[in-house]
Structures are given as structure tokens and as C-alpha cells.
Design a protein around this motif. Sequence first.
Motif: not given
Length: 158
Positions: A30-38, A41-46, A51-53, A127-131
Motif C-alpha cells: 500500500l505504501s509503495r503504491v500510494a507513493r507511485r500514485f501520488d 497524480l502530482a504530475a497531472t495536477f502540475a 497541487d493535490a491539496a 478533472l478529466p485529466h485526473h480521472v
Amino acid sequence: MNDHVAMVLRQWAAERPDLDVSPVAVVGRLSRVARRFDEQLAATFAKHGLDAASFDVLATLRRSGPPYTLSPKDLTATSMVTSSAIAQRLNRLEEQGYVLRSPSSVDRRGKQVTLTDAGRAAVDATLPHHVATEHRLLAALDSGEREALAALLAKLDT
């Protein structure tokens, strides 16, 4: 399975056979997957200047429906942003013109946070890019596996 966590489990089994380290199989992954996902997602938001928050605050206001207004307390309760980070995030979003803070019509001491037209445009564009990123991150799972994983994770999130 033959991944990094499996190697860690084998090492612990050899070094500390007296301990049940089986939780590492779940928590470590879970920790490894969460880091990779974050990271993804951060790249998409950027790409959208967020940022994610910040995205989470904007998305929370957007999904609340018209008039897209919540108190800071309700915003904290229904978003994934911590209460300690919400004021800082709101300051930044207000500077960007994405939210407007105003006195509460119900409680003179309280504030209301409203999504501006610019904020709505920003979240609607992102939102469409995030999803799509989330779909890509989960592509290794079929729909049944996604549903099962979501149900299992929901049991841990209570």
C-alpha cells in the motif's frame, strides 16, 4: 509474487522467523503504491498549475453543488485536506482567484468559502485529466478487481 515486498518478507523470514511479518505484505505494498500514485497524480495536477491539496479543495467545493459554498469546517470534513493545511491552501487559492472567502450569513463570526468562476473552470479543466490518470493507474485491474479492492480498502478506512 516476486516484487520488492516479497523480497523483504523473505529476508525477515530468514532473519526473524519468530515474528509474523505478514502485515508487511499489505502495508508495504500500500505504501509503495500510494507513493507511485501520488507522483503520477502530482504530475497531472502540475500540468494545470495545481497541487493535490488545492485540487481537492476545489473539487470538494465543485461537487458540493450550487452555490459551491462551504464553511471551512465543512470543507475540512468533506475533503482530504487536513485542518492544519486548509487555511494555507485557502490563502493560496484566494490569491489565485479560485475561491472567495466571505462572512457567513448564518454565523457572524464564521466564514464561507465559495468557488469562483475561475476556480470552477480550473477544476472542470483538470478533472478529466485526473480521472484519466486514475484509470491508467488502475489499468492492471479489471472492474471486478477494482470493486473488490475498493471494498477491502473501505473496511480499513473506518
